[in-house]
Design an enzyme around this catalytic site. Structure first.
Site, short mmCIF file in Angstrom:
data_model
loop_
_atom_site.label_atom_id
_atom_site.label_comp_id
_atom_site.label_asym_id
_atom_site.label_seq_id
_atom_site.Cartn_x
_atom_site.Cartn_y
_atom_site.Cartn_z
N ASN A 174 -18.45 138.26 8.29
CA ASN A 174 -18.36 137.17 7.32
C ASN A 174 -19.73 136.71 6.84
OD1 ASN A 174 -15.74 136.38 6.54
ND2 ASN A 174 -15.31 135.77 8.65
N CYS A 190 -10.47 141.42 5.06
CA CYS A 190 -10.29 140.14 5.76
C CYS A 190 -8.93 140.14 6.45
CB CYS A 190 -10.34 139.01 4.74
SG CYS A 190 -9.81 137.41 5.38
N ASP A 191 -8.84 139.45 7.58
CA ASP A 191 -7.57 139.45 8.31
C ASP A 191 -6.68 138.25 8.00
OD1 ASP A 191 -8.79 137.34 9.57
OD2 ASP A 191 -8.53 138.11 11.58
N HIS A 201 -10.84 134.57 0.97
CA HIS A 201 -10.57 133.21 1.43
C HIS A 201 -10.29 132.29 0.23
CE1 HIS A 201 -12.59 133.72 5.66
NE2 HIS A 201 -11.61 134.57 5.43
N TYR A 242 -7.33 129.06 3.21
CA TYR A 242 -8.69 128.56 3.01
C TYR A 242 -8.84 127.71 1.75
CZ TYR A 242 -10.77 131.03 6.93
OH TYR A 242 -11.11 131.44 8.19
N ARG A 295 -15.46 123.36 14.84
CA ARG A 295 -14.78 124.59 15.24
C ARG A 295 -15.70 125.48 16.09
NH1 ARG A 295 -10.47 126.95 17.10
NH2 ARG A 295 -10.49 129.18 16.70
P1 NAD Z 1 -19.84 136.83 18.01
O1 NAD Z 1 -21.05 135.99 17.80
O2 NAD Z 1 -19.07 136.71 19.25
O3 NAD Z 1 -20.28 138.36 17.89
C1 NAD Z 1 -21.12 138.85 16.91
C2 NAD Z 1 -22.10 139.85 17.52
O4 NAD Z 1 -22.92 140.35 16.46
C3 NAD Z 1 -23.04 139.24 18.56
O5 NAD Z 1 -22.97 139.96 19.77
C4 NAD Z 1 -24.42 139.38 17.91
O6 NAD Z 1 -25.46 139.60 18.83
C5 NAD Z 1 -24.22 140.53 16.99
N1 NAD Z 1 -25.19 140.61 15.89
C6 NAD Z 1 -25.68 139.60 15.14
N2 NAD Z 1 -26.54 140.07 14.24
C7 NAD Z 1 -26.58 141.41 14.40
C8 NAD Z 1 -27.29 142.45 13.75
N3 NAD Z 1 -28.13 142.17 12.74
N4 NAD Z 1 -27.12 143.71 14.18
C9 NAD Z 1 -26.29 143.99 15.19
N5 NAD Z 1 -25.59 143.05 15.84
C10 NAD Z 1 -25.73 141.77 15.45
O7 NAD Z 1 -18.91 136.60 16.74
P2 NAD Z 1 -17.35 136.71 16.58
O8 NAD Z 1 -16.75 135.38 16.56
O9 NAD Z 1 -16.81 137.69 17.53
O10 NAD Z 1 -17.23 137.28 15.11
C11 NAD Z 1 -17.80 138.48 14.69
C12 NAD Z 1 -17.73 138.61 13.21
O11 NAD Z 1 -16.43 138.90 12.77
C13 NAD Z 1 -18.14 137.36 12.44
O12 NAD Z 1 -18.85 137.74 11.28
C14 NAD Z 1 -16.83 136.76 12.06
O13 NAD Z 1 -16.98 135.86 10.99
C15 NAD Z 1 -16.10 138.01 11.71
N6 NAD Z 1 -14.64 137.92 11.58
C16 NAD Z 1 -14.13 138.28 10.40
C17 NAD Z 1 -12.79 138.26 10.18
C18 NAD Z 1 -12.29 138.60 8.81
O14 NAD Z 1 -11.20 138.26 8.46
N7 NAD Z 1 -13.06 139.23 7.94
C19 NAD Z 1 -11.94 137.89 11.20
C20 NAD Z 1 -12.47 137.50 12.44
C21 NAD Z 1 -13.84 137.54 12.61
C1 G6P Z 2 -9.72 134.04 9.95
C2 G6P Z 2 -10.58 134.51 8.83
C3 G6P Z 2 -11.87 135.03 9.35
C4 G6P Z 2 -12.56 133.97 10.19
C5 G6P Z 2 -11.65 133.51 11.29
C6 G6P Z 2 -12.26 132.32 11.99
O1 G6P Z 2 -9.33 135.12 10.71
O2 G6P Z 2 -9.98 135.51 8.06
O3 G6P Z 2 -12.66 135.43 8.28
O4 G6P Z 2 -13.74 134.48 10.74
O5 G6P Z 2 -10.42 133.12 10.77
O6 G6P Z 2 -11.60 132.11 13.17
P1 G6P Z 2 -12.23 131.23 14.33
O7 G6P Z 2 -11.21 131.32 15.39
O8 G6P Z 2 -13.54 131.89 14.71
O9 G6P Z 2 -12.43 129.88 13.76
MN MN Z 3 -11.52 136.39 6.67
#
Ligand code: NAD
Ligand code: G6P
Ligand code: MN
Length: 444
Positions: free
Chosen positions: A147, A169-170, A200, A267, A287
């Site tokens: 994201n 996106c999920d 979103h 969103y 959050r």
């Molecule tokens: P998190 O912080 O637990 O994990 C992210 C990891 O990325 C960390 O271990 C961090 O060290 C690593 N990282 C950061 N910068 C980096 C780089 N430049 N190169 C390599 N690794 C790097 O986060 P999370 O809550 O598990 O979420 C992970 C990602 O997934 C976030 O971007 C979140 O917004 C995204 N996400 C997206 C969706 C979606 O719908 N698109 C759904 C859920 C989560």
């Molecule tokens: C949804 C969205 C993601 C976002 C997540 C946040 O799944 O599609 O883009 O990262 O919600 O969830 P959280 O549990 O981290 O607030």
């Molecule tokens: Mn999303």
């Protein structure tokens, strides 16, 4: 059947163990020969990776598993990179949420000022992953869900237009799972849907039974009018189960009221009801705090427990079944399945009366050459107006990053529907610059 090599970028993510379990569940569809984790934070990744190593030894010893912080190791000999990185970790998410709130504005991970701040951290980091992939495995595909996906996808369009990256996106997946539960269907895959918008920031216009063609909107409307997207079971899988998410699902009622012809993305509440959102936010415990005390703690505690016991046989980590959309996407590319999926892509005329250079979220047919966006036609004035404003925000953020322009970033914040004035935008911006000085390009 061909077997694939996958690297998960963001190996230390809270989602990695659940996604690894999900990949194991889907071995018949997407057989894996090699699975690698890559992160730039060795210690954080090690905990997750050592637990995954035990899990894989027990459940799929045939898969060659490794983890690394070296991009050459990570990106050589791969077919897919599944990317979910969070530059700045939860510590920066906390500031993304708290700084705007301090100024009376929405403080959110991907929407408004917080999303813009996160965007400026994610753009260079995701572009770096793309460059590694193109250098060490030029034929590979990146399935990106890092994201803020809207801003990241716009940056991909502008900076790496030819790269094999699909942004997804999920949230729509989860909402469609809710539609299925509301209607008593087994799976969201029994629906044909039409949807358009930005990431979103979108609306379903059609939800039909795939086999009978029945229009299911009237039945969904009845439920949503009363309950929003809250379902009888109260939840769907592991994600989006906390109480704060329940508020979001109930608030859908009010978002829906603005256009009862469609079903909204959750969103939209941040743009349509920012005053309500701010009023219902706790400025001291956002959050990010909830996730650090909840999901992050739980996942890391469990990984450490697995490592200490040397077994994952009794693990509480659940299969992220809803994340199997990533496998759907990978198999569509690998096996040319032509599956219809919502992706974040350049508009290019799909929405007829909308900027062709906008990055939009619409249904696409995915095959071995990537995503073919479907035709949407013209959209109504209300949605077009909202989307125009938000697209300009996202474009200005990417331009501000490329040009190092303070002015464009100030304009971006000012245009956001979550911020009431240029003065407030400037105050937030100056605080964000200070907080992000280790991450953002220098702005002049
Ligand atoms: P998190 O912080 O637990 O994990 C992210 C990891 O990325 C960390 O271990 C961090 O060290 C690593 N990282 C950061 N910068 C980096 C780089 N430049 N190169 C390599 N690794 C790097 O986060 P999370 O809550 O598990 O979420 C992970 C990602 O997934 C976030 O971007 C979140 O917004 C995204 N996400 C997206 C969706 C979606 O719908 N698109 C759904 C859920 C989560
Ligand atoms: C949804 C969205 C993601 C976002 C997540 C946040 O799944 O599609 O883009 O990262 O919600 O969830 P959280 O549990 O981290 O607030
Ligand atoms: Mn999303």
């Amino acid at each position: 059947m061909k077997k694939f090599s996958i690297v998960i970028a963001g190996g230390g993510s809270t989602f990695t163990p659940g996604i690894v379990m999900m990949l194991l569940e889907n071995q018949e569809r997407l057989p894996i020969r090699k699975l690698k984790l890559y992160d730039n934070f060795a210690e954080r990744q090690e905990t997750v990776a050592e637990a995954c190593k035990i899990l894989l030894q027990e459940r799929a010893p045939q898969i060659e598993f490794s983890y690394t912080t070296d991009p050459v190791d990570a990106f050589s000999d791969i077919d897919f990179c599944m990317a979910h990185i969070r530059p700045g970790l939860y510590a920066m998410r906390e500031l993304d949420e708290k700084i705007p709130l301090k100024h009376g504005c929405v403080g959110q991970e991907t929407c408004g000022a917080g999303g813009i701040a996160y965007g400026l951290r994610s753009i260079p980091a995701v572009i770096e992953l793309i460059d590694y992939m193109e250098k060490y495995s030029p034929k590979a595909w990146m399935l990106n869900y890092s994201n803020p996906a809207a801003i990241v996808a716009e940056a991909c369009r502008v900076l790496r237009p030819k790269a094999q990256v699909l942004n997804i996106c999920d949230m729509p997946i989860d909402i469609e799972n809710r539609f299925a539960e509301i209607l008593g269907y087994k799976s969201r895959k029994q629906f044909d849907v039409m949807y358009y918008g930005l990431n979103h920031f979108g609306w379903w216009t059609e939800i039909k039974d795939t086999s009978t063609g029945e229009n299911l909107m009237p039945r969904i409307r009845k439920h949503v009018k009363e309950n929003g997207y809250l379902t009888p079971s109260g939840m769907n899988g592991v994600q989006h189960a906390d109480d704060s998410w329940k508020d979001t699902f109930i608030k859908v009622r009010d978002v829906y009221a603005l256009d009862p012809q469609t079903m909204p993305n959750t969103y939209l509440k941040y743009y349509l009801y920012p005053d309500y959102v701010v009023e219902h936010s706790n400025k001291d415990f956002t959050r990010a705090n909830e996730v650090m005390a909840g999901r992050e703690k739980k996942v890391f505690t469990e990984c450490r427990r697995i490592i200490a016991n040397g077994t994952a046989k009794d693990t509480s980590i659940q299969v992220e079944e809803h994340a199997s959309y990533i496998v759907d996407l990978a198999t569509a590319i690998a096996f040319n399945t032509k599956e219809r999926m919502l992706l974040i892509v350049p508009n290019n005329g799909s929405i007829g009366n909308f900027d062709p250079t906008a990055t939009v979220e619409i249904p696409c047919i995915v095959d071995n050459s990537g995503a073919k966006p479907m035709q949407i036609g013209n959209i109504p004035e209300f949605q077009k107006g909202m989307m125009n404003q938000q697209v300009s925000v996202e474009k200005l953020v990417v331009e501000a990053h490329i040009e190092g322009s303070y002015l464009k970033l100030w304009q971006a914040l000012t245009l956001s529907a979550t911020i009431p004035s240029a003065a407030v935008a400037k105050a937030i911006l100056d605080d964000l610059i200070e907080a992000n000085k280790d991450y953002w390009v220098t702005l002049n």
